[in-house]
Design a protein around this motif. Structure first.
Motif, PDB file in Angstrom:
ATOM      1  N   VAL A   1      -1.936   5.163  -2.056  1.00 55.21           N
ATOM      2  CA  VAL A   1      -1.077   6.159  -1.417  1.00 55.21           C
ATOM      3  C   VAL A   1      -1.066   5.964   0.093  1.00 55.21           C
ATOM      4  CG1 VAL A   1      -0.711   8.629  -1.042  1.00 55.21           C
ATOM      5  CG2 VAL A   1      -1.428   7.796  -3.289  1.00 55.21           C
ATOM      6  N   TYR A   2      -2.233   5.687   0.680  1.00 53.23           N
ATOM      7  CA  TYR A   2      -2.255   5.350   2.105  1.00 53.23           C
ATOM      8  C   TYR A   2      -1.339   4.153   2.373  1.00 53.23           C
ATOM      9  CZ  TYR A   2      -6.213   8.341   3.492  1.00 53.23           C
ATOM     10  OH  TYR A   2      -7.031   9.406   3.801  1.00 53.23           O
ATOM     11  N   SER A   3      -1.365   3.179   1.468  1.00 57.39           N
ATOM     12  CA  SER A   3      -0.504   2.004   1.605  1.00 57.39           C
ATOM     13  C   SER A   3       0.970   2.393   1.576  1.00 57.39           C
ATOM     14  CB  SER A   3      -0.816   1.014   0.479  1.00 57.39           C
ATOM     15  OG  SER A   3      -0.019  -0.137   0.564  1.00 57.39           O
ATOM     16  N   CYS A   4       1.339   3.291   0.672  1.00 52.20           N
ATOM     17  CA  CYS A   4       2.725   3.755   0.602  1.00 52.20           C
ATOM     18  C   CYS A   4       3.135   4.479   1.883  1.00 52.20           C
ATOM     19  CB  CYS A   4       2.916   4.676  -0.593  1.00 52.20           C
ATOM     20  SG  CYS A   4       2.833   3.857  -2.204  1.00 52.20           S
ATOM     21  N   LEU A   5       2.240   5.298   2.406  1.00 48.51           N
ATOM     22  CA  LEU A   5       2.531   6.028   3.649  1.00 48.51           C
ATOM     23  C   LEU A   5       2.739   5.072   4.817  1.00 48.51           C
ATOM     24  CD1 LEU A   5      -0.034   8.942   3.255  1.00 48.51           C
ATOM     25  CD2 LEU A   5       2.455   9.182   3.262  1.00 48.51           C
ATOM     26  N   LYS A   6       2.068   3.930   4.773  1.00 46.68           N
ATOM     27  CA  LYS A   6       2.189   2.943   5.845  1.00 46.68           C
ATOM     28  C   LYS A   6       3.398   2.027   5.667  1.00 46.68           C
ATOM     29  CE  LYS A   6       1.116   0.153   9.265  1.00 46.68           C
ATOM     30  NZ  LYS A   6       1.329   0.568  10.672  1.00 46.68           N
TER      31      LYS A   6
ATOM     32  N   ASP B   1     -10.857  -4.444  -7.188  1.00 49.60           N
ATOM     33  CA  ASP B   1     -10.463  -3.148  -6.642  1.00 49.60           C
ATOM     34  C   ASP B   1     -11.359  -2.790  -5.456  1.00 49.60           C
ATOM     35  OD1 ASP B   1      -8.857  -0.901  -6.584  1.00 49.60           O
ATOM     36  OD2 ASP B   1      -9.759   0.059  -8.325  1.00 49.60           O
ATOM     37  N   MET B   2     -12.652  -2.984  -5.619  1.00 50.84           N
ATOM     38  CA  MET B   2     -13.591  -2.701  -4.532  1.00 50.84           C
ATOM     39  C   MET B   2     -13.360  -3.630  -3.344  1.00 50.84           C
ATOM     40  SD  MET B   2     -17.115  -2.033  -6.678  1.00 50.84           S
ATOM     41  CE  MET B   2     -18.040  -1.605  -5.205  1.00 50.84           C
ATOM     42  N   ILE B   3     -13.123  -4.897  -3.630  1.00 46.10           N
ATOM     43  CA  ILE B   3     -12.896  -5.864  -2.552  1.00 46.10           C
ATOM     44  C   ILE B   3     -11.673  -5.473  -1.728  1.00 46.10           C
ATOM     45  CG2 ILE B   3     -12.186  -8.248  -2.079  1.00 46.10           C
ATOM     46  CD1 ILE B   3     -13.988  -9.066  -4.482  1.00 46.10           C
ATOM     47  N   ALA B   4     -10.595  -5.101  -2.405  1.00 46.47           N
ATOM     48  CA  ALA B   4      -9.374  -4.695  -1.693  1.00 46.47           C
ATOM     49  C   ALA B   4      -9.618  -3.422  -0.885  1.00 46.47           C
ATOM     50  CB  ALA B   4      -8.228  -4.496  -2.682  1.00 46.47           C
ATOM     51  N   GLY B   5     -10.252  -2.445  -1.505  1.00 47.04           N
ATOM     52  CA  GLY B   5     -10.453  -1.166  -0.835  1.00 47.04           C
ATOM     53  C   GLY B   5     -11.362  -1.248   0.370  1.00 47.04           C
ATOM     54  N   PHE B   6     -12.441  -2.024   0.254  1.00 46.66           N
ATOM     55  CA  PHE B   6     -13.420  -2.106   1.340  1.00 46.66           C
ATOM     56  C   PHE B   6     -13.149  -3.259   2.306  1.00 46.66           C
ATOM     57  CE2 PHE B   6     -16.047   0.358  -1.721  1.00 46.66           C
ATOM     58  CZ  PHE B   6     -16.306   1.439  -0.892  1.00 46.66           C
TER      59      PHE B   6
ATOM     60  N   VAL C   1      -4.640  -3.945   0.045  1.00 47.34           N
ATOM     61  CA  VAL C   1      -4.131  -2.586   0.212  1.00 47.34           C
ATOM     62  C   VAL C   1      -2.607  -2.624   0.313  1.00 47.34           C
ATOM     63  CG1 VAL C   1      -4.046  -0.625   1.801  1.00 47.34           C
ATOM     64  CG2 VAL C   1      -6.245  -1.681   1.239  1.00 47.34           C
ATOM     65  N   LYS C   2      -2.086  -3.583   1.063  1.00 52.84           N
ATOM     66  CA  LYS C   2      -0.636  -3.676   1.268  1.00 52.84           C
ATOM     67  C   LYS C   2       0.109  -3.968  -0.036  1.00 52.84           C
ATOM     68  CE  LYS C   2       2.744  -5.882   4.346  1.00 52.84           C
ATOM     69  NZ  LYS C   2       2.900  -6.816   5.495  1.00 52.84           N
ATOM     70  N   SER C   3      -0.429  -4.848  -0.862  1.00 50.10           N
ATOM     71  CA  SER C   3       0.271  -5.217  -2.099  1.00 50.10           C
ATOM     72  C   SER C   3       0.412  -4.034  -3.051  1.00 50.10           C
ATOM     73  CB  SER C   3      -0.449  -6.379  -2.792  1.00 50.10           C
ATOM     74  OG  SER C   3      -1.698  -5.966  -3.329  1.00 50.10           O
ATOM     75  N   GLU C   4      -0.492  -3.051  -2.941  1.00 51.12           N
ATOM     76  CA  GLU C   4      -0.414  -1.883  -3.820  1.00 51.12           C
ATOM     77  C   GLU C   4       0.894  -1.118  -3.629  1.00 51.12           C
ATOM     78  OE1 GLU C   4      -3.091  -0.461  -6.041  1.00 51.12           O
ATOM     79  OE2 GLU C   4      -3.454  -2.619  -5.976  1.00 51.12           O
ATOM     80  N   ALA C   5       1.316  -0.952  -2.374  1.00 53.86           N
ATOM     81  CA  ALA C   5       2.556  -0.211  -2.106  1.00 53.86           C
ATOM     82  C   ALA C   5       3.756  -0.908  -2.717  1.00 53.86           C
ATOM     83  CB  ALA C   5       2.751  -0.055  -0.598  1.00 53.86           C
ATOM     84  N   TYR C   6       3.772  -2.230  -2.636  1.00 56.02           N
ATOM     85  CA  TYR C   6       4.928  -2.952  -3.142  1.00 56.02           C
ATOM     86  C   TYR C   6       4.924  -3.051  -4.666  1.00 56.02           C
ATOM     87  CZ  TYR C   6       5.858  -3.713   1.722  1.00 56.02           C
ATOM     88  OH  TYR C   6       6.116  -3.491   3.057  1.00 56.02           O
TER      89      TYR C   6
ATOM     90  N   ARG D   1      -3.098  -0.128 -12.729  1.00 57.42           N
ATOM     91  CA  ARG D   1      -3.120  -0.977 -11.538  1.00 57.42           C
ATOM     92  C   ARG D   1      -3.576  -2.391 -11.920  1.00 57.42           C
ATOM     93  NH1 ARG D   1      -6.400   0.345  -7.356  1.00 57.42           N
ATOM     94  NH2 ARG D   1      -7.761   1.773  -8.476  1.00 57.42           N
ATOM     95  N   ALA D   2      -3.328  -3.348 -11.048  1.00 54.81           N
ATOM     96  CA  ALA D   2      -3.566  -4.763 -11.350  1.00 54.81           C
ATOM     97  C   ALA D   2      -4.964  -4.998 -11.923  1.00 54.81           C
ATOM     98  CB  ALA D   2      -3.378  -5.604 -10.089  1.00 54.81           C
TER      99      ALA D   2
END
Length: 340
Positions: free
Chosen positions: A145-150, A259-264, A113-118, A99-100
């Motif tokens: 994975v939540y991002s992909c589901l969304k 990673d923490m900043i994006a997740g939280f 979170v959104k950029s992870e899916a793409y 991951r990035a």
């Protein structure tokens, strides 16, 4: 004279504060004076590179194609042991990637979170693995994975969240449940999560200052490990993975902190608002939770799964957070996704 001294002290103090708050520049892989690139990589449309690792059967002949998303302080070399005979019997192709900011993948300062899916979608398309694929996220990697589901549910053949990450500021999960779960964590970790959520620009300083303890997971404190986890960690230390040395080589801020900043951060959606991407039964979504997990509170994942009855929820007795290090459990996870 006194005024000049005070001005000099003030300037020095401002300089010290600025340097303390400002993260160092990343050590980008493949550039002069940066770490070497030793893995295959694809170039994304925004110019960043993602490193990846393939295993299992040949991609062109695979019946099932699974993208594995590693967790916090990990990489594409994450353990997910599957018996070779099962891989060949079912025809499974695995695609692991950094991951990035982790390993040999370029940092992404504006990751969300959104950029992870793409990132996942573009990785799949660059490698031409097909219109649909499975995603499997481990721990903090589960927010991908939540991002992909969304955001890209139409690309999914199935999804698994293993000991999935919890954001204590989700908006639709009852606040009393989230607060109670957060209070189960050590005080230093509670404060770290709050800093990541409320003042992310301060996180670098918080995680590098020496005045207060900050993060159990970054410092390697085993206080949050179950007895089963400690046994697994001991085995890992006896036979360390060569790839672990590269996990943070571009700088802690580019991987762990971001990673923490994006997740939280505040998400654009809440997991309980997700719609079933497989309303016709053509695929399935699974959550696997170790009941001895002291890092991820099972109460929250149990609540989400009850709110979304289309999620197949599995509680594993006697196991902690390192559920994915056990071959028998990984075999169960894959068979539940692909066979059952």
């Amino acid at each position: 004279m006194m005024f000049s001294v005070m001005v000099a002290i003030l300037v020095c103090l401002i300089g010290y504060i600025y340097r303390s708050f400002k993260p160092p520049p990343p050590r980008i892989c493949g550039v002069p004076n940066g770490p070497l690139v030793t893995s295959p990589r694809i170039k994304l449309d925004d110019g960043r590179y993602l490193a990846y690792r393939e295993s299992g059967v040949d991609r062109a002949n695979a019946n099932y194609k699974i993208i594995v998303v590693h967790g916090f302080n990990s990489s594409k070399d994450v353990e997910f042991p599957i018996p070779k005979d099962l891989i060949e019997e079912l025809g499974i192709y695995f695609l692991f990637y950094d991951r990035a900011g982790y390993g040999e993948s370029d940092p992404h300062p504006s990751r969300t979170v959104k950029s992870e899916a793409y990132d996942i979608q573009e990785l799949a398309d660059k490698l031409e693995i097909g219109p649909k694929f499975y995603v499997l996220g481990i721990s903090l990697g589960a927010y991908s994975v939540y991002s992909c589901l969304k955001y890209i549910p139409h690309r999914l053949a199935g999804a698994v969240l293993v000991v999935p990450f919890v954001n204590y500021w989700w908006t639709k999960v009852p606040q009393d449940k989230l607060s109670k779960a957060l209070e189960l964590m050590p005080k230093k970790d509670q404060w770290t999560f709050r800093v990541a959520h409320y003042v992310p620009w301060l996180l670098y300083w918080w995680l590098t200052q020496k005045l207060f303890p900050s993060s159990s997971m970054i410092t390697g404190n085993n206080a949050l490990c179950s007895d089963k986890d400690l046994v697994i960690i001991k085995k890992k230390m006896e036979n360390p993975s060569p790839g672990m040395a590269k996990v943070r080589q571009q700088g802690d801020h580019e991987c762990l902190h971001r990673d923490m900043i994006a997740g939280f951060a505040t998400w654009e959606f809440d997991p309980t608002e997700l719609e079933n991407p497989f309303a016709e039964g053509e695929g399935s979504v699974h959550v696997w939770q170790g009941m001895e997990d002291r890092i991820i509170p099972y109460e929250i994942n149990r609540y989400i799964s009850h709110k979304l009855p289309w999620i197949k929820y599995h509680e594993v007795l006697g196991y902690g957070h390192l559920l994915n290090a056990e071959e028998d459990k990984c075999k169960d996870i894959i068979k539940a996704l692909l066979v059952n």
